[in-house]
Design an enzyme around this catalytic site. Structure first.
Site, mmCIF file in Angstrom:
data_model
loop_
_atom_site.group_PDB
_atom_site.id
_atom_site.type_symbol
_atom_site.label_atom_id
_atom_site.label_comp_id
_atom_site.label_asym_id
_atom_site.label_seq_id
_atom_site.Cartn_x
_atom_site.Cartn_y
_atom_site.Cartn_z
ATOM 1 N N HIS A 91 0.852 -1.193 0.000
ATOM 2 C CA HIS A 91 0.000 0.000 0.000
ATOM 3 C C HIS A 91 0.890 1.245 0.000
ATOM 4 O O HIS A 91 2.106 1.141 0.138
ATOM 5 C CB HIS A 91 -0.915 0.011 1.230
ATOM 6 C CG HIS A 91 -0.156 0.094 2.519
ATOM 7 N ND1 HIS A 91 0.275 -1.026 3.196
ATOM 8 C CD2 HIS A 91 0.291 1.156 3.232
ATOM 9 C CE1 HIS A 91 0.949 -0.651 4.274
ATOM 10 N NE2 HIS A 91 0.974 0.674 4.321
ATOM 11 N N HIS A 120 5.520 6.083 -1.766
ATOM 12 C CA HIS A 120 6.236 4.848 -2.105
ATOM 13 C C HIS A 120 5.457 3.646 -1.598
ATOM 14 O O HIS A 120 4.569 3.779 -0.760
ATOM 15 C CB HIS A 120 7.649 4.849 -1.487
ATOM 16 C CG HIS A 120 7.624 4.850 0.011
ATOM 17 N ND1 HIS A 120 7.445 6.012 0.746
ATOM 18 C CD2 HIS A 120 7.713 3.840 0.913
ATOM 19 C CE1 HIS A 120 7.436 5.702 2.038
ATOM 20 N NE2 HIS A 120 7.589 4.398 2.173
#
EC number: 3.1.4.58
Length: 196
Positions: A43, A132
């Site tokens: 995620h 990220h």
């Protein structure tokens, strides 16, 4: 007093998650001692809240609901970029995949999330937001073989993009096998209404 470890995130779609998971399986062979993230754990963290009192989690859930109800944030598209590491590839502690695409929309959502978190007494994140997807955590740099760095720097995951339609408030339970994530609340993004 029940403490809940939680964070706010953007999820990946199934196709992107599956492709990254396959790639992680290939990388595990090169570096089995790293703590690789499972497919279900992939995620983009927008805000890590840490361990907070359950009553504060409920307040945060409501503050996020209010914030997303008041603000029109349309669904948008993101894509997976290159590979990097924190603090750097020389002595990595965290391996990640970069995120590109409509980053301005993502930054806007981070601002909404930070504002809602501040209302309930959570401290604002002072480091700049760097979107990220964490793929591995590293205890010791000696666990990272040279082959792994070479492979990830030459990697070709292909074009991986997806549409973001919601923001999630997630619970994180730490287990010996790694963190297990479960949704607390989902905030759907909506198209602006067209005035006629």
């Amino acid at each position: 007093m029940e403490l809940v470890r939680c964070f706010v995130s953007v999820e990946l779609d199934e196709k992107v998650r599956n492709r990254i998971s396959q790639w992680i399986e290939e990388l595990k062979i090169l570096a089995p001692r790293l703590k690789w993230v499972s497919g279900s754990g992939l995620h983009i963290t927008l805000k890590f809240c840490g361990e907070i009192d359950l009553s504060k989690v409920i307040k945060l859930e409501n503050a996020l609901q209010d914030a997303f109800a008041r603000t029109t944030v349309r669904p948008f598209s993101l894509e997976i970029g290159g590979v990097g590491a924190f603090p750097g590839l020389r002595e990595p502690r965290v391996l990640w995949l970069g995120v590109g695409g409509e980053e301005d929309q993502l930054s806007r959502i981070v601002e909404i999330v930070e504002g809602a978190a501040e209302i309930v007494g959570l401290e604002r994140e002072h480091r700049p937001f760097h979107p990220h997807v964490t793929i591995a955590r590293i205890k010791s740099p000696s666990d990272v073989p040279v082959d792994l760095i070479r492979t990830i720097s030459e990697h070709e995951l292909g074009q991986l993009s997806w549409n973001v339609n919601a923001v999630m408030l997630m619970r994180s339970d730490l287990r010996p096998s790694g963190a297990v994530y479960s949704p607390i609340a989902k905030y759907n993004l909506k198209q602006p209404e067209v005035s006629r």
